[in-house]
Design a protein around this motif. Structure first.
Motif, PDB file in Angstrom:
ATOM      1  N   UNK A 197     -17.310  -5.304   9.270  1.00  0.00           N
ATOM      2  CA  UNK A 197     -17.874  -5.090   7.931  1.00  0.00           C
ATOM      3  C   UNK A 197     -17.818  -6.354   7.083  1.00  0.00           C
ATOM      4  N   UNK A 198     -18.686  -6.370   6.087  1.00  0.00           N
ATOM      5  CA  UNK A 198     -18.594  -7.369   5.030  1.00  0.00           C
ATOM      6  C   UNK A 198     -18.708  -6.654   3.696  1.00  0.00           C
ATOM      7  N   UNK A 199     -18.322  -7.308   2.644  1.00  0.00           N
ATOM      8  CA  UNK A 199     -18.549  -6.791   1.300  1.00  0.00           C
ATOM      9  C   UNK A 199     -19.717  -7.546   0.687  1.00  0.00           C
ATOM     10  N   UNK A 200     -20.579  -6.820   0.019  1.00  0.00           N
ATOM     11  CA  UNK A 200     -21.679  -7.479  -0.690  1.00  0.00           C
ATOM     12  C   UNK A 200     -21.739  -6.941  -2.111  1.00  0.00           C
ATOM     13  N   UNK A 201     -22.278  -7.760  -3.008  1.00  0.00           N
ATOM     14  CA  UNK A 201     -22.504  -7.314  -4.367  1.00  0.00           C
ATOM     15  C   UNK A 201     -23.893  -6.695  -4.432  1.00  0.00           C
ATOM     16  N   UNK A 202     -23.958  -5.459  -4.874  1.00  0.00           N
ATOM     17  CA  UNK A 202     -25.237  -4.771  -4.994  1.00  0.00           C
ATOM     18  C   UNK A 202     -25.331  -4.212  -6.405  1.00  0.00           C
ATOM     19  N   UNK A 203     -26.181  -4.807  -7.226  1.00  0.00           N
ATOM     20  CA  UNK A 203     -26.283  -4.386  -8.627  1.00  0.00           C
ATOM     21  C   UNK A 203     -24.933  -4.408  -9.341  1.00  0.00           C
ATOM     22  N   UNK A 204     -24.170  -5.436  -9.061  1.00  0.00           N
ATOM     23  CA  UNK A 204     -22.886  -5.572  -9.735  1.00  0.00           C
ATOM     24  C   UNK A 204     -21.781  -4.708  -9.159  1.00  0.00           C
ATOM     25  N   UNK A 205     -22.108  -3.969  -8.097  1.00  0.00           N
ATOM     26  CA  UNK A 205     -21.095  -3.114  -7.478  1.00  0.00           C
ATOM     27  C   UNK A 205     -20.755  -3.668  -6.096  1.00  0.00           C
ATOM     28  N   UNK A 206     -19.470  -3.778  -5.821  1.00  0.00           N
ATOM     29  CA  UNK A 206     -19.035  -4.263  -4.518  1.00  0.00           C
ATOM     30  C   UNK A 206     -19.152  -3.141  -3.499  1.00  0.00           C
ATOM     31  N   UNK A 207     -19.914  -3.405  -2.426  1.00  0.00           N
ATOM     32  CA  UNK A 207     -20.083  -2.392  -1.394  1.00  0.00           C
ATOM     33  C   UNK A 207     -19.784  -2.983  -0.031  1.00  0.00           C
ATOM     34  N   UNK A 208     -19.426  -2.088   0.895  1.00  0.00           N
ATOM     35  CA  UNK A 208     -19.207  -2.538   2.259  1.00  0.00           C
ATOM     36  C   UNK A 208     -20.461  -2.323   3.069  1.00  0.00           C
ATOM     37  N   UNK A 209     -20.691  -3.221   3.985  1.00  0.00           N
ATOM     38  CA  UNK A 209     -21.847  -3.081   4.862  1.00  0.00           C
ATOM     39  C   UNK A 209     -21.435  -3.492   6.270  1.00  0.00           C
ATOM     40  N   UNK A 210     -21.911  -2.725   7.238  1.00  0.00           N
ATOM     41  CA  UNK A 210     -21.624  -3.091   8.628  1.00  0.00           C
ATOM     42  C   UNK A 210     -22.415  -4.332   9.016  1.00  0.00           C
ATOM     43  N   UNK A 211     -21.804  -5.231   9.744  1.00  0.00           N
ATOM     44  CA  UNK A 211     -22.497  -6.433  10.210  1.00  0.00           C
ATOM     45  C   UNK A 211     -22.464  -6.474  11.735  1.00  0.00           C
ATOM     46  N   UNK A 212     -23.429  -7.198  12.306  1.00  0.00           N
ATOM     47  CA  UNK A 212     -23.519  -7.263  13.763  1.00  0.00           C
ATOM     48  C   UNK A 212     -22.400  -8.114  14.353  1.00  0.00           C
ATOM     49  N   UNK A 213     -22.070  -9.164  13.631  1.00  0.00           N
ATOM     50  CA  UNK A 213     -21.012 -10.044  14.118  1.00  0.00           C
ATOM     51  C   UNK A 213     -20.417 -10.820  12.946  1.00  0.00           C
TER      52      UNK A 213
END
Ligand SMILES: [Cu+2]
Length: 147
Positions: free
Chosen positions: A69-85
């Protein structure tokens, strides 16, 4: 110059320095209260090869599903997203840390109390693998870890 010194220092400090291109340093898993289903593992990955190597997969007997996983900022909200590597640059490092890249442990099969140990296996794009015993530690997080 500074970077070289740092690399040398890290090489000296790591007991896992021999043979493999990828060294895993300071791995740990986040302690969670009993009943919580998910946690995460963090570490530093160091690549001694002259080519980029990626962490492509992780498995653990401690969780039903293990994702990168990585964390990304989405509209000012920190979210987790699965990454391939998770890419470790040539002769460089990648840091898995709270708020950034992490190994997500989903559906815990055991309690993760401070002082416990869990097993984690990492698979890299160059065919190397790392079998780790991770200490479970408390992590102070400034944000909610939410799916
Ligand atoms: Cu996550």
């Amino acid at each position: 110059m500074k970077k070289t010194l740092l690399s040398l220092l890290l090489l000296v400090l790591s007991p896992l320095a021999l043979a493999q291109d990828i060294q895993v340093m300071h791995p740990y898993a986040r302690a969670v209260p009993p009943g919580q289903m998910n946690s995460a593992a963090f570490m530093m990955l160091k690549n001694a090869a002259s080519e980029q190597v990626s962490l492509v997969k992780a498995t653990s007997p401690a969780a039903n599903v293990v994702e990168l996983h990585n964390h990304i900022m989405d509209d000012g909200v920190m979210k987790m997203r699965q990454v391939e590597d998770i890419k470790v640059p040539a002769e460089g490092m990648a840091e898995l840390k709270p708020g950034g890249f992490h190994v997500m442990l989903i559906g815990l099969k055991q309690n993760l109390n401070e002082g416990d140990q869990i097993q984690l296996k990492l698979h890299f794009s160059n065919g190397e693998m790392a079998d780790l015993e991770l200490p479970v530690k408390k992590v102070q997080m400034g944000m909610k870890h939410k799916h």
